[in-house]
Design an enzyme around this catalytic site. Structure first.
Site, PDB file in Angstrom:
ATOM      1  N   GLY A 104      -6.902 -50.864  11.754  1.00 18.76           N
ATOM      2  CA  GLY A 104      -6.657 -49.785  10.946  1.00 18.76           C
ATOM      3  C   GLY A 104      -7.764 -48.735  10.688  1.00 18.76           C
ATOM      4  O   GLY A 104      -7.554 -47.472  10.365  1.00 18.76           O
ATOM      5  N   GLU A 158      -7.645 -46.497  13.686  1.00 16.38           N
ATOM      6  CA  GLU A 158      -6.442 -45.612  13.631  1.00 16.38           C
ATOM      7  C   GLU A 158      -6.577 -44.464  12.597  1.00 16.38           C
ATOM      8  O   GLU A 158      -6.242 -43.360  12.946  1.00 16.38           O
ATOM      9  CB  GLU A 158      -5.132 -46.528  13.183  1.00 16.38           C
ATOM     10  CG  GLU A 158      -4.787 -47.623  14.291  1.00 16.38           C
ATOM     11  CD  GLU A 158      -3.800 -48.745  13.840  1.00 16.38           C
ATOM     12  OE1 GLU A 158      -4.012 -49.147  12.911  1.00 16.38           O
ATOM     13  OE2 GLU A 158      -2.869 -48.843  14.305  1.00 16.38           O
TER      14      GLU A 158
HETATM   15  N1  COA Z   1      -8.956 -57.425   5.552  1.00 14.11           N
HETATM   16  C1  COA Z   1      -9.248 -58.066   4.723  1.00 14.11           C
HETATM   17  N2  COA Z   1     -10.677 -58.479   4.313  1.00 14.11           N
HETATM   18  C2  COA Z   1     -11.479 -58.177   5.398  1.00 14.11           C
HETATM   19  C3  COA Z   1     -11.288 -57.540   6.400  1.00 14.11           C
HETATM   20  C4  COA Z   1      -9.983 -56.888   6.711  1.00 14.11           C
HETATM   21  N3  COA Z   1      -9.675 -56.254   7.766  1.00 14.11           N
HETATM   22  N4  COA Z   1     -12.226 -57.188   7.136  1.00 14.11           N
HETATM   23  C5  COA Z   1     -13.366 -57.783   6.385  1.00 14.11           C
HETATM   24  N5  COA Z   1     -12.880 -58.351   5.477  1.00 14.11           N
HETATM   25  C6  COA Z   1     -13.407 -59.134   4.303  1.00 14.11           C
HETATM   26  C7  COA Z   1     -13.918 -60.451   4.500  1.00 14.11           C
HETATM   27  O1  COA Z   1     -12.679 -61.552   4.385  1.00 14.11           O
HETATM   28  C8  COA Z   1     -14.882 -60.845   3.669  1.00 14.11           C
HETATM   29  O2  COA Z   1     -14.602 -61.091   2.172  1.00 14.11           O
HETATM   30  P1  COA Z   1     -15.153 -62.496   1.596  1.00 14.11           P
HETATM   31  O3  COA Z   1     -16.583 -61.965   1.375  1.00 14.11           O
HETATM   32  O4  COA Z   1     -14.171 -62.139   0.121  1.00 14.11           O
HETATM   33  O5  COA Z   1     -14.718 -63.483   2.426  1.00 14.11           O
HETATM   34  C9  COA Z   1     -15.736 -59.418   3.785  1.00 14.11           C
HETATM   35  O6  COA Z   1     -14.825 -58.479   4.077  1.00 14.11           O
HETATM   36  C10 COA Z   1     -16.994 -59.377   4.612  1.00 14.11           C
HETATM   37  O7  COA Z   1     -16.565 -59.788   5.938  1.00 14.11           O
HETATM   38  P2  COA Z   1     -17.301 -60.829   6.798  1.00 14.11           P
HETATM   39  O8  COA Z   1     -15.989 -61.193   7.734  1.00 14.11           O
HETATM   40  O9  COA Z   1     -17.867 -61.812   6.076  1.00 14.11           O
HETATM   41  O10 COA Z   1     -18.135 -59.787   7.504  1.00 14.11           O
HETATM   42  P3  COA Z   1     -19.131 -60.150   9.072  1.00 14.11           P
HETATM   43  O11 COA Z   1     -20.103 -59.049   8.850  1.00 14.11           O
HETATM   44  O12 COA Z   1     -19.137 -61.616   9.160  1.00 14.11           O
HETATM   45  O13 COA Z   1     -17.855 -59.967   9.933  1.00 14.11           O
HETATM   46  C11 COA Z   1     -16.249 -58.227  10.956  1.00 14.11           C
HETATM   47  C12 COA Z   1     -17.416 -58.380  10.240  1.00 14.11           C
HETATM   48  C13 COA Z   1     -15.759 -56.833  10.811  1.00 14.11           C
HETATM   49  C14 COA Z   1     -16.386 -58.625  12.478  1.00 14.11           C
HETATM   50  C15 COA Z   1     -14.992 -59.182  10.480  1.00 14.11           C
HETATM   51  O14 COA Z   1     -15.123 -58.957   8.989  1.00 14.11           O
HETATM   52  C16 COA Z   1     -13.787 -59.040  11.047  1.00 14.11           C
HETATM   53  O15 COA Z   1     -13.423 -59.475  12.100  1.00 14.11           O
HETATM   54  N6  COA Z   1     -12.735 -58.270  10.286  1.00 14.11           N
HETATM   55  C17 COA Z   1     -11.530 -58.310  10.450  1.00 14.11           C
HETATM   56  C18 COA Z   1     -11.213 -57.072  11.792  1.00 14.11           C
HETATM   57  C19 COA Z   1      -9.861 -56.970  12.073  1.00 14.11           C
HETATM   58  O16 COA Z   1      -9.313 -57.840  12.613  1.00 14.11           O
HETATM   59  N7  COA Z   1      -9.428 -55.972  11.726  1.00 14.11           N
HETATM   60  C20 COA Z   1      -8.083 -55.529  12.092  1.00 14.11           C
HETATM   61  C21 COA Z   1      -6.901 -55.938  11.035  1.00 14.11           C
HETATM   62  S1  COA Z   1      -5.386 -55.575  11.436  1.00 14.11           S
END
Ligand code: COA
Length: 265
Positions: free
Chosen positions: A116, A119
């Site tokens: 998103g 997007e």
């Molecule tokens: N939705 C909800 N929460 C999210 C999120 C999302 N799309 N992306 C990150 N967060 C949250 C994590 O759950 C975490 O929360 P917490 O501290 O309460 O556990 C916080 O944001 C930090 O994220 P974290 O994953 O610990 O950071 P990172 O640096 O290790 O990794 C990313 C960064 C972007 C690689 C990883 O967060 C990720 O893969 N996010 C999802 C991306 C995704 O799939 N987006 C498409 C969704 S349709």
């Protein structure tokens, strides 16, 4: 600089002259888009559209890591199919609002723009990314597909091969590759991102607002209709700018060898 940053709102705004900066403000969740954030963005863009003092909008994400890391996965996890469709419609409606803004919208991509987040960046008119930004459509890793227009806008922006690659593999790409594919307009060092974005925003803020609006409308319409209708529409818009004082001012200023002053009238 007037600023509204209520702790209970996931979106904050700040005005720098005629440039309104809208910031997705959930840094602890990497600015993930839940329903409340989608609605707050919609309200913020409506307000920016309606405010004649605002000539350009810059959209960004709070914190050092992310523009927007996607739709909120925690919120999506429990949705029923009907709620899933409504969530998609909610995001799509807001993003269409951004795309159809009557003034330029620049995405300042300061980190992850995933799902998103990409997007949202793609419905802005211009995208400037920091060298450290990463963009992608990782929905496949969640057993999902893009739901806020990703398959459609990426296809139009970067073509079929890149869209299939990003969507089917889910692998993020770095800013340099995003530039190569035409997904972002410019890449700058992280330390220069804000200054470069504001420089561009101020340039656009000094341009003729009604001509900018006419071009945005033509390009939006042209991307969605045949060449004959698009050319016809452009001619109508071209005629319309002759009704503006700004067009008289711009042409007169050229002939008088001076800098034009555009008022949006
Ligand atoms: N939705 C909800 N929460 C999210 C999120 C999302 N799309 N992306 C990150 N967060 C949250 C994590 O759950 C975490 O929360 P917490 O501290 O309460 O556990 C916080 O944001 C930090 O994220 P974290 O994953 O610990 O950071 P990172 O640096 O290790 O990794 C990313 C960064 C972007 C690689 C990883 O967060 C990720 O893969 N996010 C999802 C991306 C995704 O799939 N987006 C498409 C969704 S349709």
């Amino acid at each position: 600089m007037p600023e509204t940053t209520a702790s209970d709102t996931p979106v904050s705004t700040a005005d720098h002259g005629a440039v309104r900066v809208i910031t997705v403000n959930r840094p602890d969740k990497l600015n993930a888009l839940n329903a409340a954030t989608l609605d707050s963005l919609h309200v913020a863009f409506d307000a920016a559209a309606d405010d004649p003092a605002v000539r350009v909008v810059v959209l960004t994400g709070a914190g050092p890591k992310a523009f927007v890391a996607g739709a909120d996965i925690a919120e999506m996890n429990a949705l029923t199919p009907v709620q899933g469709r409504d969530f998609s419609l909610r995001g799509t409606r807001m993003m269409r609002r951004v795309e159809r803004m009557p003034k330029p919208v620049i995405a300042m991509v300061n980190g992850f723009a995933l799902g998103g987040g990409l997007e949202l960046a793609m419905c802005c008119h211009l995208r400037i990314a920091s060298e450290s930004a990463k963009v992608g459509q990782p929905e496949i890793n969640l057993g999902l597909i893009p739901g806020f227009g990703g398959t459609q806008r990426l296809l139009r922006l970067a073509g079929r091969a890149a869209t299939l690659e990003l969507c089917l593999t889910g692998a993020p790409i770095d800013a340099a590759r995003a530039l190569q594919l035409g997904i972002v307009n410019r890449v700058v060092p992280a330390a220069e991102l804000e200054a470069e974005t504001m420089k561009l925003a101020e340039q656009l803020a000094n341009a003729a607002p009604l001509a900018l609006r006419g071009m945005i409308d033509c390009i939006n319409i042209g991307g969605e209709c045949g060449i004959e209708e698009g050319l016809e529409y452009e001619s109508v818009q071209f005629g319309l700018v002759f009704s503006t004082q700004d067009m008289r001012e711009g042409t007169a200023a050229f002939l008088e060898r001076r800098k034009p002053e555009f008022k949006g009238e």
